[in-house]
Design a protein around this motif. Structure first.
Motif, PDB file in Angstrom:
ATOM      1  N   UNK A  15     -27.785 -28.389 -41.216  1.00 43.73           N
ATOM      2  CA  UNK A  15     -27.498 -29.738 -40.740  1.00 43.73           C
ATOM      3  C   UNK A  15     -26.014 -29.986 -40.989  1.00 43.73           C
ATOM      4  N   UNK A  16     -25.184 -29.912 -39.958  1.00 42.00           N
ATOM      5  CA  UNK A  16     -23.743 -30.079 -40.149  1.00 42.00           C
ATOM      6  C   UNK A  16     -23.299 -31.541 -40.205  1.00 42.00           C
ATOM      7  N   UNK A  20     -29.247 -37.326 -42.901  1.00 34.02           N
ATOM      8  CA  UNK A  20     -30.434 -36.473 -42.899  1.00 34.02           C
ATOM      9  C   UNK A  20     -31.016 -36.375 -41.488  1.00 34.02           C
ATOM     10  N   UNK A  21     -31.600 -35.222 -41.197  1.00 34.35           N
ATOM     11  CA  UNK A  21     -32.205 -34.986 -39.894  1.00 34.35           C
ATOM     12  C   UNK A  21     -33.632 -34.497 -40.121  1.00 34.35           C
ATOM     13  N   UNK A  22     -34.569 -35.088 -39.382  1.00 32.25           N
ATOM     14  CA  UNK A  22     -35.937 -34.585 -39.364  1.00 32.25           C
ATOM     15  C   UNK A  22     -36.131 -33.955 -37.992  1.00 32.25           C
ATOM     16  N   UNK A  23     -36.522 -32.675 -38.003  1.00 29.98           N
ATOM     17  CA  UNK A  23     -36.616 -31.964 -36.738  1.00 29.98           C
ATOM     18  C   UNK A  23     -37.893 -31.176 -36.595  1.00 29.98           C
ATOM     19  N   UNK A  24     -38.098 -30.723 -35.379  1.00 29.01           N
ATOM     20  CA  UNK A  24     -39.240 -29.872 -35.045  1.00 29.01           C
ATOM     21  C   UNK A  24     -38.672 -28.659 -34.319  1.00 29.01           C
ATOM     22  N   UNK A  54     -25.467 -31.710 -44.610  1.00 30.34           N
ATOM     23  CA  UNK A  54     -24.782 -30.456 -44.938  1.00 30.34           C
ATOM     24  C   UNK A  54     -25.716 -29.383 -45.535  1.00 30.34           C
ATOM     25  N   UNK A  55     -26.997 -29.625 -45.531  1.00 26.56           N
ATOM     26  CA  UNK A  55     -27.943 -28.655 -46.108  1.00 26.56           C
ATOM     27  C   UNK A  55     -28.145 -27.466 -45.173  1.00 26.56           C
ATOM     28  N   UNK A  56     -28.229 -26.288 -45.782  1.00 27.46           N
ATOM     29  CA  UNK A  56     -28.534 -25.056 -45.052  1.00 27.46           C
ATOM     30  C   UNK A  56     -29.757 -24.427 -45.710  1.00 27.46           C
ATOM     31  N   UNK A  57     -30.757 -24.083 -44.906  1.00 33.35           N
ATOM     32  CA  UNK A  57     -31.996 -23.532 -45.450  1.00 33.35           C
ATOM     33  C   UNK A  57     -32.415 -22.291 -44.668  1.00 33.35           C
ATOM     34  N   UNK A  58     -33.167 -21.433 -45.340  1.00 35.62           N
ATOM     35  CA  UNK A  58     -33.827 -20.311 -44.695  1.00 35.62           C
ATOM     36  C   UNK A  58     -35.276 -20.720 -44.467  1.00 35.62           C
TER      37      UNK A  58
END
Length: 102
Positions: A15-16, A20-24, A54-58
């Motif tokens: 998420x740049x 916060x973003x909630x996505x599908x 700014x969170x990056x997740x696997x």
């Protein structure tokens, strides 16, 4: 991946933004004809995902290719299957149908 054996893959999402973003996620299998043999056991795409600023997740997907893939003459020349995802912001109340189910 050997047909019939399970595999685990990870997709990176970031998420740049500063919100916060909630996505599908929706997925695509190429070649299209191989999609019937691709089976997801567990996938991040089954649920909405929240990514903080700014969170990056696997994000994991646990899957297998149906062993019948090997027996299908239409798949004889297929030696590469590509699984891709499109991650987009969810709209309130929006639900995606599970593929193959009505």
């Amino acid at each position: 991946v050997v047909p019939g054996e399970t595999a685990l893959a990870f997709y990176k999402a970031k998420n740049p933004t500063d919100k916060p973003v909630i996505g599908i996620s929706t997925y695509n299998v190429i070649p299209f004809e191989a999609g019937q043999y691709f089976n997801k056991i567990q996938c991040f795409c089954f649920e909405e995902q929240r990514l903080n600023p700014q969170e990056e997740v696997d994000m994991p997907v646990f899957f297998y290719i149906d062993p019948d893939f090997v027996e299908d003459p239409k798949m004889a020349k297929v030696d590469l299957i590509t699984l891709s995802y499109t991650f987009f912001e969810a709209k309130e109340g929006q639900k995606l149908p599970l593929p193959g189910y009505q």
